[in-house]
Design a protein around this motif. Structure first.
Motif, PDB file in Angstrom:
ATOM      1  N   THR A   6      35.048  10.078 -59.481  1.00  0.00           N
ATOM      2  CA  THR A   6      35.718   8.799 -59.744  1.00  0.00           C
ATOM      3  C   THR A   6      35.931   8.001 -58.468  1.00  0.00           C
ATOM      4  OG1 THR A   6      37.876   9.885 -59.620  1.00  0.00           O
ATOM      5  CG2 THR A   6      36.885   9.644 -61.799  1.00  0.00           C
ATOM      6  N   GLN A   7      35.946   8.653 -57.330  1.00  0.00           N
ATOM      7  CA  GLN A   7      36.159   7.950 -56.075  1.00  0.00           C
ATOM      8  C   GLN A   7      34.884   7.275 -55.566  1.00  0.00           C
ATOM      9  OE1 GLN A   7      37.700  11.165 -53.713  1.00  0.00           O
ATOM     10  NE2 GLN A   7      39.804  10.461 -53.936  1.00  0.00           N
ATOM     11  N   ILE A   8      33.712   7.799 -55.927  1.00  0.00           N
ATOM     12  CA  ILE A   8      32.463   7.254 -55.402  1.00  0.00           C
ATOM     13  C   ILE A   8      32.254   5.801 -55.818  1.00  0.00           C
ATOM     14  CG2 ILE A   8      29.941   7.481 -55.505  1.00  0.00           C
ATOM     15  CD1 ILE A   8      30.376  10.515 -55.434  1.00  0.00           C
ATOM     16  N   PRO A   9      32.412   5.428 -57.092  1.00  0.00           N
ATOM     17  CA  PRO A   9      32.257   4.002 -57.430  1.00  0.00           C
ATOM     18  C   PRO A   9      33.273   3.114 -56.700  1.00  0.00           C
ATOM     19  CG  PRO A   9      32.177   5.326 -59.413  1.00  0.00           C
ATOM     20  CD  PRO A   9      32.575   6.240 -58.303  1.00  0.00           C
ATOM     21  N   ASN A  10      34.481   3.616 -56.498  1.00  0.00           N
ATOM     22  CA  ASN A  10      35.484   2.830 -55.777  1.00  0.00           C
ATOM     23  C   ASN A  10      35.064   2.621 -54.333  1.00  0.00           C
ATOM     24  OD1 ASN A  10      37.043   2.738 -58.071  1.00  0.00           O
ATOM     25  ND2 ASN A  10      38.299   4.488 -57.494  1.00  0.00           N
ATOM     26  N   LEU A  11      34.527   3.665 -53.697  1.00  0.00           N
ATOM     27  CA  LEU A  11      34.084   3.538 -52.310  1.00  0.00           C
ATOM     28  C   LEU A  11      32.903   2.588 -52.203  1.00  0.00           C
ATOM     29  CD1 LEU A  11      34.319   7.265 -51.165  1.00  0.00           C
ATOM     30  CD2 LEU A  11      35.826   5.389 -50.522  1.00  0.00           C
ATOM     31  N   LEU A  12      31.987   2.665 -53.165  1.00  0.00           N
ATOM     32  CA  LEU A  12      30.843   1.760 -53.151  1.00  0.00           C
ATOM     33  C   LEU A  12      31.272   0.317 -53.342  1.00  0.00           C
ATOM     34  CD1 LEU A  12      28.187   3.783 -55.162  1.00  0.00           C
ATOM     35  CD2 LEU A  12      28.215   3.310 -52.719  1.00  0.00           C
ATOM     36  N   SER A  13      32.218   0.101 -54.249  1.00  0.00           N
ATOM     37  CA  SER A  13      32.655  -1.279 -54.477  1.00  0.00           C
ATOM     38  C   SER A  13      33.383  -1.833 -53.255  1.00  0.00           C
ATOM     39  CB  SER A  13      33.534  -1.365 -55.722  1.00  0.00           C
ATOM     40  OG  SER A  13      34.691  -0.572 -55.568  1.00  0.00           O
ATOM     41  N   ILE A  14      34.120  -1.010 -52.544  1.00  0.00           N
ATOM     42  CA  ILE A  14      34.783  -1.463 -51.311  1.00  0.00           C
ATOM     43  C   ILE A  14      33.742  -1.837 -50.265  1.00  0.00           C
ATOM     44  CG2 ILE A  14      36.200  -0.695 -49.359  1.00  0.00           C
ATOM     45  CD1 ILE A  14      37.846   0.925 -51.402  1.00  0.00           C
ATOM     46  N   VAL A  16      30.607  -2.793 -50.822  1.00  0.00           N
ATOM     47  CA  VAL A  16      29.914  -4.010 -51.253  1.00  0.00           C
ATOM     48  C   VAL A  16      30.791  -5.227 -50.988  1.00  0.00           C
ATOM     49  CG1 VAL A  16      29.094  -5.249 -53.292  1.00  0.00           C
ATOM     50  CG2 VAL A  16      28.444  -2.870 -52.940  1.00  0.00           C
ATOM     51  N   LEU A  17      32.075  -5.128 -51.303  1.00  0.00           N
ATOM     52  CA  LEU A  17      32.977  -6.258 -51.047  1.00  0.00           C
ATOM     53  C   LEU A  17      33.078  -6.570 -49.557  1.00  0.00           C
ATOM     54  CD1 LEU A  17      35.837  -5.567 -53.618  1.00  0.00           C
ATOM     55  CD2 LEU A  17      34.099  -7.365 -53.689  1.00  0.00           C
ATOM     56  N   ILE A  20      29.841  -8.449 -48.615  1.00  0.00           N
ATOM     57  CA  ILE A  20      29.843  -9.813 -49.173  1.00  0.00           C
ATOM     58  C   ILE A  20      30.825 -10.697 -48.410  1.00  0.00           C
ATOM     59  CG2 ILE A  20      30.479 -11.175 -51.206  1.00  0.00           C
ATOM     60  CD1 ILE A  20      29.311  -8.900 -52.899  1.00  0.00           C
ATOM     61  N   ALA A  21      32.003 -10.159 -48.105  1.00  0.00           N
ATOM     62  CA  ALA A  21      32.988 -10.945 -47.354  1.00  0.00           C
ATOM     63  C   ALA A  21      32.461 -11.280 -45.961  1.00  0.00           C
ATOM     64  CB  ALA A  21      34.301 -10.173 -47.263  1.00  0.00           C
ATOM     65  N   LEU A  22      31.790 -10.316 -45.334  1.00  0.00           N
ATOM     66  CA  LEU A  22      31.235 -10.562 -44.003  1.00  0.00           C
ATOM     67  C   LEU A  22      30.145 -11.635 -44.063  1.00  0.00           C
ATOM     68  CD1 LEU A  22      31.144  -9.694 -41.015  1.00  0.00           C
ATOM     69  CD2 LEU A  22      29.432  -8.007 -41.674  1.00  0.00           C
ATOM     70  N   GLN A  23      29.248 -11.540 -45.038  1.00  0.00           N
ATOM     71  CA  GLN A  23      28.184 -12.531 -45.166  1.00  0.00           C
ATOM     72  C   GLN A  23      28.741 -13.918 -45.486  1.00  0.00           C
ATOM     73  OE1 GLN A  23      25.541 -10.822 -48.069  1.00  0.00           O
ATOM     74  NE2 GLN A  23      24.281  -9.830 -46.505  1.00  0.00           N
ATOM     75  N   LEU A  43      26.317  -3.285 -38.572  1.00  0.00           N
ATOM     76  CA  LEU A  43      27.318  -2.696 -39.458  1.00  0.00           C
ATOM     77  C   LEU A  43      26.785  -1.417 -40.097  1.00  0.00           C
ATOM     78  CD1 LEU A  43      30.107  -3.040 -40.905  1.00  0.00           C
ATOM     79  CD2 LEU A  43      28.835  -4.183 -42.710  1.00  0.00           C
ATOM     80  N   VAL A  44      25.539  -1.450 -40.563  1.00  0.00           N
ATOM     81  CA  VAL A  44      24.933  -0.266 -41.179  1.00  0.00           C
ATOM     82  C   VAL A  44      24.776   0.859 -40.151  1.00  0.00           C
ATOM     83  CG1 VAL A  44      22.819   0.605 -42.252  1.00  0.00           C
ATOM     84  CG2 VAL A  44      23.787  -1.562 -42.993  1.00  0.00           C
ATOM     85  N   ILE A  45      24.297   0.530 -38.952  1.00  0.00           N
ATOM     86  CA  ILE A  45      24.131   1.542 -37.902  1.00  0.00           C
ATOM     87  C   ILE A  45      25.474   2.143 -37.523  1.00  0.00           C
ATOM     88  CG2 ILE A  45      23.488   1.852 -35.474  1.00  0.00           C
ATOM     89  CD1 ILE A  45      21.214  -0.175 -36.012  1.00  0.00           C
TER      90      ILE A  45
END
Length: 89
Positions: A6-14, A16-17, A20-23, A43-45
């Protein structure tokens, strides 16, 4: 600590947000698309470096006690073994 299912989708959504906020923020202040890609790559590195295994252990976990493939059990019958494997005593 390993995240639960249940934590994995929450971590992914954080994550992604955050991207998106950075872009959007870089677009608002007028940063060129080339430099936006540079910032996103950094950021990815950075995320990869922060998540890297720094203990010097191998990434592949070899569990000697647990067999790679569990034996197949038929309904009420003995375990089936490979013809190449020695029969159990």
């Amino acid at each position: 600590m390993t995240p639960t299912r249940t934590q994995i989708p929450n971590l992914l959504s954080i994550g992604v947000l955050l991207v998106i906020a950075l872009q959007n923020g870089l677009n608002v202040i007028g940063v060129d698309a080339f430099w936006q890609d540079i910032v996103f790559g950094l950021l990815v590195i950075t995320a990869i470096i922060l998540n890297a295994d720094k203990s010097g252990r191998d990434i592949v976990i070899n569990n000697v006690d647990t067999p790679a493939v569990p034996p197949v059990r038929a309904h009420g019958h003995k375990e089936r073994h490979s013809p190449c494997a020695p029969s159990p005593s």
